[in-house]
Scaffold this motif. Sequence first.
Motif, PDB file in Angstrom:
ATOM      1  N   ASP A   1       0.495 -10.428   7.127  1.00 48.62           N
ATOM      2  CA  ASP A   1       1.621 -10.866   7.590  1.00 48.62           C
ATOM      3  C   ASP A   1       2.431 -11.310   6.055  1.00 48.62           C
ATOM      4  O   ASP A   1       3.780 -11.395   6.827  1.00 48.62           O
ATOM      5  CB  ASP A   1       1.297 -11.652   8.307  1.00 48.62           C
ATOM      6  N   GLU A   2       2.057 -12.616   5.764  1.00 45.57           N
ATOM      7  CA  GLU A   2       3.282 -13.332   4.958  1.00 45.57           C
ATOM      8  C   GLU A   2       3.543 -11.929   3.616  1.00 45.57           C
ATOM      9  O   GLU A   2       4.958 -12.567   3.364  1.00 45.57           O
ATOM     10  CB  GLU A   2       1.995 -14.148   4.189  1.00 45.57           C
TER      11      GLU A   2
ATOM     12  N   ALA B   1       8.146  -9.178   2.272  1.00 47.32           N
ATOM     13  CA  ALA B   1       8.780  -8.383   1.765  1.00 47.32           C
ATOM     14  C   ALA B   1      10.026  -7.872   2.376  1.00 47.32           C
ATOM     15  O   ALA B   1      10.713  -7.153   2.003  1.00 47.32           O
ATOM     16  CB  ALA B   1       7.446  -6.783   1.665  1.00 47.32           C
ATOM     17  N   ILE B   2      10.180  -8.136   3.238  1.00 50.17           N
ATOM     18  CA  ILE B   2      11.269  -7.237   4.603  1.00 50.17           C
ATOM     19  C   ILE B   2      12.406  -8.460   4.251  1.00 50.17           C
ATOM     20  O   ILE B   2      13.890  -8.279   3.879  1.00 50.17           O
ATOM     21  CB  ILE B   2      11.065  -7.890   6.160  1.00 50.17           C
ATOM     22  N   ALA B   3      12.440  -9.729   4.008  1.00 55.74           N
ATOM     23  CA  ALA B   3      12.928 -10.244   3.662  1.00 55.74           C
ATOM     24  C   ALA B   3      13.948 -10.951   2.488  1.00 55.74           C
ATOM     25  O   ALA B   3      14.927 -10.325   2.230  1.00 55.74           O
ATOM     26  CB  ALA B   3      12.915 -11.484   3.623  1.00 55.74           C
ATOM     27  N   LEU B   4      13.221 -10.022   0.996  1.00 57.63           N
ATOM     28  CA  LEU B   4      13.715  -8.917   0.066  1.00 57.63           C
ATOM     29  C   LEU B   4      14.796  -8.120  -0.196  1.00 57.63           C
ATOM     30  O   LEU B   4      15.945  -8.033  -0.241  1.00 57.63           O
ATOM     31  CB  LEU B   4      12.605  -8.825  -0.805  1.00 57.63           C
TER      32      LEU B   4
ATOM     33  N   LYS C   1      11.843  -4.745  -6.519  1.00 58.66           N
ATOM     34  CA  LYS C   1      10.760  -4.820  -7.330  1.00 58.66           C
ATOM     35  C   LYS C   1      10.322  -5.828  -8.388  1.00 58.66           C
ATOM     36  O   LYS C   1       9.778  -5.783  -8.515  1.00 58.66           O
ATOM     37  CB  LYS C   1      10.451  -3.062  -8.243  1.00 58.66           C
ATOM     38  N   ASP C   2      11.238  -6.073  -8.994  1.00 60.43           N
ATOM     39  CA  ASP C   2      11.347  -7.782  -9.856  1.00 60.43           C
ATOM     40  C   ASP C   2      11.002  -8.576  -8.933  1.00 60.43           C
ATOM     41  O   ASP C   2       9.781  -9.289  -9.208  1.00 60.43           O
ATOM     42  CB  ASP C   2      12.770  -7.804 -10.715  1.00 60.43           C
ATOM     43  N   SER C   3      11.293  -8.739  -7.768  1.00 62.72           N
ATOM     44  CA  SER C   3      10.741 -10.303  -6.957  1.00 62.72           C
ATOM     45  C   SER C   3       9.203  -9.792  -6.400  1.00 62.72           C
ATOM     46  O   SER C   3       8.488 -10.206  -6.619  1.00 62.72           O
ATOM     47  CB  SER C   3      11.849 -10.289  -5.903  1.00 62.72           C
ATOM     48  N   MET C   4       9.531  -8.263  -6.244  1.00 65.91           N
ATOM     49  CA  MET C   4       8.061  -8.251  -5.774  1.00 65.91           C
ATOM     50  C   MET C   4       6.855  -7.816  -6.883  1.00 65.91           C
ATOM     51  O   MET C   4       5.755  -9.047  -7.209  1.00 65.91           O
ATOM     52  CB  MET C   4       7.645  -7.092  -5.768  1.00 65.91           C
ATOM     53  N   ASP C   5       7.337  -7.694  -7.995  1.00 67.23           N
ATOM     54  CA  ASP C   5       6.406  -8.019  -9.883  1.00 67.23           C
ATOM     55  C   ASP C   5       5.876  -9.546  -9.818  1.00 67.23           C
ATOM     56  O   ASP C   5       5.562  -9.763 -10.041  1.00 67.23           O
ATOM     57  CB  ASP C   5       6.819  -7.063 -10.512  1.00 67.23           C
ATOM     58  N   LYS C   6       7.328 -10.419  -9.504  1.00 71.97           N
ATOM     59  CA  LYS C   6       6.882 -11.960  -9.896  1.00 71.97           C
ATOM     60  C   LYS C   6       5.969 -12.809  -8.827  1.00 71.97           C
ATOM     61  O   LYS C   6       5.360 -13.453  -9.065  1.00 71.97           O
ATOM     62  CB  LYS C   6       8.333 -12.211 -10.156  1.00 71.97           C
ATOM     63  N   ARG C   7       6.221 -12.275  -7.120  1.00 76.96           N
ATOM     64  CA  ARG C   7       4.848 -12.900  -6.750  1.00 76.96           C
ATOM     65  C   ARG C   7       4.242 -12.301  -6.832  1.00 76.96           C
ATOM     66  O   ARG C   7       3.153 -13.629  -5.730  1.00 76.96           O
ATOM     67  CB  ARG C   7       6.133 -12.264  -5.152  1.00 76.96           C
ATOM     68  N   PHE C   8       3.673 -10.450  -6.838  1.00 77.12           N
ATOM     69  CA  PHE C   8       2.500 -10.449  -5.874  1.00 77.12           C
ATOM     70  C   PHE C   8       1.674  -9.407  -7.200  1.00 77.12           C
ATOM     71  O   PHE C   8       1.034  -8.772  -6.688  1.00 77.12           O
ATOM     72  CB  PHE C   8       3.110 -10.019  -5.079  1.00 77.12           C
ATOM     73  N   GLY C   9       1.818 -10.077  -8.650  1.00 79.58           N
ATOM     74  CA  GLY C   9       1.755  -8.775  -9.420  1.00 79.58           C
ATOM     75  C   GLY C   9       2.322  -8.132 -10.038  1.00 79.58           C
ATOM     76  O   GLY C   9       2.953  -6.989  -9.142  1.00 79.58           O
ATOM     77  N   THR C  10       2.151  -7.486 -10.680  1.00 74.91           N
ATOM     78  CA  THR C  10       3.068  -6.080 -11.110  1.00 74.91           C
ATOM     79  C   THR C  10       2.474  -5.026 -10.380  1.00 74.91           C
ATOM     80  O   THR C  10       1.322  -4.853 -10.026  1.00 74.91           O
ATOM     81  CB  THR C  10       3.040  -6.013 -13.105  1.00 74.91           C
TER      82      THR C  10
END
Length: 106
Positions: free
Chosen positions: A30-31, A36-39, A59-68
């Motif tokens: 859920d978190e 991801a939806i907010a991004l 993609k860049d935001s998800m890479d920084k927050r949750f790994g590459t």
Amino acid sequence: MTETGEAEQEAVVKKLAYSFPIVRHTDMPDEMKEEAIALCVSAFEKFDNNNENAAKLVKDSMDKRFGTAWHVVIGEGFGFGVTHEAKHLLYMFYGGSLAVCIWKCC
């Protein structure tokens, strides 16, 4: 004169009717899903007519927050079949027919 006012009002109503995300499939926690939806929503608002830049921002935001190794596809009228890491897939629609697929590759 009333015809143009009615047309503008109808356009505003249509825009409001489709300004929320519709998640078709996800296996994310859920978190992660909420972030991801907010991004995606903020990327669509920032890059209104440029799906490539919106996808790059997500993609860049998800890479920084949750790994590459995140991948993002934004567009209309596409199908997909991807191999992804468990609990790392989101497929949603925004603004009517604009689809987003986010996944992390194994």
